[in-house]
Design a protein around this motif. Structure first.
Motif, PDB file in Angstrom:
ATOM      1  N   PHE A  75       0.842  -1.204   0.000  1.00 37.78           N
ATOM      2  CA  PHE A  75       0.000   0.000   0.000  1.00 37.78           C
ATOM      3  C   PHE A  75       0.878   1.255   0.000  1.00 37.78           C
ATOM      4  O   PHE A  75       0.625   2.207  -0.749  1.00 37.78           O
ATOM      5  CB  PHE A  75      -0.913  -0.030   1.228  1.00 37.78           C
ATOM      6  N   TYR A  76       1.926   1.262   0.823  1.00 33.84           N
ATOM      7  CA  TYR A  76       2.858   2.400   0.877  1.00 33.84           C
ATOM      8  C   TYR A  76       3.603   2.573  -0.450  1.00 33.84           C
ATOM      9  O   TYR A  76       3.847   3.701  -0.893  1.00 33.84           O
ATOM     10  CB  TYR A  76       3.868   2.224   2.011  1.00 33.84           C
ATOM     11  N   ILE A  77       3.971   1.462  -1.083  1.00 32.54           N
ATOM     12  CA  ILE A  77       4.669   1.522  -2.376  1.00 32.54           C
ATOM     13  C   ILE A  77       3.772   2.172  -3.430  1.00 32.54           C
ATOM     14  O   ILE A  77       4.229   3.001  -4.223  1.00 32.54           O
ATOM     15  CB  ILE A  77       5.118   0.115  -2.819  1.00 32.54           C
ATOM     16  N   GLN A  78       2.491   1.805  -3.419  1.00 30.80           N
ATOM     17  CA  GLN A  78       1.537   2.392  -4.366  1.00 30.80           C
ATOM     18  C   GLN A  78       1.384   3.898  -4.138  1.00 30.80           C
ATOM     19  O   GLN A  78       1.358   4.678  -5.093  1.00 30.80           O
ATOM     20  CB  GLN A  78       0.172   1.693  -4.221  1.00 30.80           C
ATOM     21  N   LEU A  99       7.399  16.366  -2.012  1.00 36.73           N
ATOM     22  CA  LEU A  99       8.779  15.921  -1.808  1.00 36.73           C
ATOM     23  C   LEU A  99       8.932  15.279  -0.433  1.00 36.73           C
ATOM     24  O   LEU A  99       9.571  14.220  -0.286  1.00 36.73           O
ATOM     25  CB  LEU A  99       9.744  17.101  -1.949  1.00 36.73           C
ATOM     26  N   ASN A 100       8.339  15.909   0.583  1.00 36.63           N
ATOM     27  CA  ASN A 100       8.356  15.344   1.939  1.00 36.63           C
ATOM     28  C   ASN A 100       7.668  13.981   1.963  1.00 36.63           C
ATOM     29  O   ASN A 100       8.158  13.042   2.602  1.00 36.63           O
ATOM     30  CB  ASN A 100       7.643  16.297   2.898  1.00 36.63           C
ATOM     31  N   ASP A 101       6.528  13.869   1.242  1.00 31.71           N
ATOM     32  CA  ASP A 101       5.786  12.605   1.195  1.00 31.71           C
ATOM     33  C   ASP A 101       6.612  11.494   0.556  1.00 31.71           C
ATOM     34  O   ASP A 101       6.599  10.348   1.018  1.00 31.71           O
ATOM     35  CB  ASP A 101       4.475  12.786   0.431  1.00 31.71           C
ATOM     36  N   ILE A 102       7.340  11.834  -0.512  1.00 30.51           N
ATOM     37  CA  ILE A 102       8.177  10.837  -1.192  1.00 30.51           C
ATOM     38  C   ILE A 102       9.248  10.299  -0.248  1.00 30.51           C
ATOM     39  O   ILE A 102       9.454   9.084  -0.133  1.00 30.51           O
ATOM     40  CB  ILE A 102       8.824  11.448  -2.453  1.00 30.51           C
ATOM     41  N   LEU A 103       9.919  11.207   0.447  1.00 31.02           N
ATOM     42  CA  LEU A 103      10.963  10.797   1.395  1.00 31.02           C
ATOM     43  C   LEU A 103      10.373  10.021   2.568  1.00 31.02           C
ATOM     44  O   LEU A 103      10.933   9.001   3.005  1.00 31.02           O
ATOM     45  CB  LEU A 103      11.710  12.034   1.911  1.00 31.02           C
ATOM     46  N   TYR A 105       7.409   8.305   2.785  1.00 31.19           N
ATOM     47  CA  TYR A 105       6.879   6.976   2.453  1.00 31.19           C
ATOM     48  C   TYR A 105       7.994   5.985   2.126  1.00 31.19           C
ATOM     49  O   TYR A 105       7.841   4.784   2.351  1.00 31.19           O
ATOM     50  CB  TYR A 105       5.854   7.076   1.312  1.00 31.19           C
ATOM     51  N   THR A 106       9.122   6.497   1.608  1.00 30.13           N
ATOM     52  CA  THR A 106      10.301   5.634   1.438  1.00 30.13           C
ATOM     53  C   THR A 106      10.776   5.143   2.805  1.00 30.13           C
ATOM     54  O   THR A 106      11.116   3.968   2.981  1.00 30.13           O
ATOM     55  CB  THR A 106      11.429   6.404   0.727  1.00 30.13           C
ATOM     56  N   TYR A 107      10.793   6.069   3.766  1.00 31.16           N
ATOM     57  CA  TYR A 107      11.185   5.724   5.144  1.00 31.16           C
ATOM     58  C   TYR A 107      10.208   4.708   5.750  1.00 31.16           C
ATOM     59  O   TYR A 107      10.636   3.755   6.417  1.00 31.16           O
ATOM     60  CB  TYR A 107      11.207   7.002   5.986  1.00 31.16           C
ATOM     61  N   LEU A 108       8.905   4.886   5.507  1.00 35.91           N
ATOM     62  CA  LEU A 108       7.899   3.956   6.037  1.00 35.91           C
ATOM     63  C   LEU A 108       8.081   2.550   5.472  1.00 35.91           C
ATOM     64  O   LEU A 108       7.904   1.557   6.188  1.00 35.91           O
ATOM     65  CB  LEU A 108       6.488   4.467   5.720  1.00 35.91           C
ATOM     66  N   ILE A 109       8.438   2.471   4.195  1.00 36.36           N
ATOM     67  CA  ILE A 109       8.679   1.163   3.568  1.00 36.36           C
ATOM     68  C   ILE A 109       9.871   0.475   4.224  1.00 36.36           C
ATOM     69  O   ILE A 109       9.817  -0.721   4.537  1.00 36.36           O
ATOM     70  CB  ILE A 109       8.897   1.331   2.044  1.00 36.36           C
ATOM     71  N   LEU A 110      10.944   1.237   4.461  1.00 39.86           N
ATOM     72  CA  LEU A 110      12.125   0.683   5.139  1.00 39.86           C
ATOM     73  C   LEU A 110      11.782   0.243   6.564  1.00 39.86           C
ATOM     74  O   LEU A 110      12.263  -0.793   7.038  1.00 39.86           O
ATOM     75  CB  LEU A 110      13.251   1.719   5.172  1.00 39.86           C
TER      76      LEU A 110
END
Length: 237
Positions: A75-78, A99-103, A105-110
């Motif tokens: 879901f986060y990747i989508q 830009l903040n959201d991209i960074l 959600y990348t952090y959330l995936i990790l």
């Protein structure tokens, strides 16, 4: 009235998000019972037995929440893919929000990947003692960063929505969707302002007492549960 409440509970409990939030609430209520009420009715060896029982139940609840969140990474990747596509916004505030959201959600995936590895090591699917120790140590720090990240992200979203509200005042907005979303954001800001010290108590156990952390976590859980009930009763539509 009772039938309507039962239907709402059934609707909430039929969703993964609703189940996750209800279990989190149960967990903190049990911890509150253990730390604030159990000591008043039990003592000595009997107190230890009851505390161990509560700890076991909370551990099972924690594991159940991890199982419920199996699909969250996808879901986060989508969301991340959608945010990357939106990165071309000409509005400066929206650009920085995306830009903040991209960074973030990348952090959330990790964070989810680390939690998944820790869970697999914990139940024996991955038999690597070093990996278990590393992920166990990092996990609380990831959670603390996640709470701060959500708070910052919600602050940016609130500012963007304030711009949208100003534009909407000159247009027809019969359902007041933007204003309703602002109420949700404010509730979430309160929730994460409570969750930040709770998450930090896992990183530094001496910074805040377990008793205070449990009280804050219980209040935060009830806010989340209230929001879920509002969504299913049409309060935020």
């Amino acid at each position: 009235m009772i039938l309507g409440t039962v239907k709402k509970i059934h609707k909430v409990n039929s969703t993964v998000l609703g189940q996750d939030r209800m279990i989190r609430t149960y967990t903190f209520v049990l911890r509150f019972f253990k730390l604030h009420l159990l000591r008043k009715v039990k003592s000595g060896e009997c107190l230890k037995i009851w505390q161990n029982k509560v700890d076991i139940i909370c551990s099972h609840f924690s594991m159940t929440r991890r199982i419920l969140r199996w699909s969250r990474t996808a879901f986060y990747i989508q969301i991340l893919i959608n945010k990357i596509k939106q990165q071309q916004s000409k509005n400066e505030l929206k650009f920085f929000r995306n830009l903040n959201d991209i960074l973030f959600y990348t952090y959330l995936i990790l964070t989810d990947i680390n939690d998944l590895i820790f869970w697999m090591c914990q139940i024996g699917l991955c038999r690597n003692a070093k990996l278990l120790l590393i992920t166990k140590e990092i996990n609380p720090k990831f959670y603390f960063g996640e709470c701060i990240g959500w708070f910052m992200t919600l602050c940016l979203e609130y500012k963007v929505n304030q711009q949208e509200i100003s534009k909407a005042q000159s247009q027809k907005d019969p359902k007041n969707k933007i204003k309703a979303r602002q109420i949700q954001i404010l509730q979430n800001l309160v929730k994460y302002s409570l969750d930040i010290p709770v998450s930090y108590s896992y990183v530094n156990t001496k910074a805040i007492s377990q008793e205070k952390a449990v009280i804050l976590g219980t209040i935060s859980s009830f806010i989340s549960l209230y929001q879920t009930f509002q969504q299913h009763s049409g309060g935020y539509q």
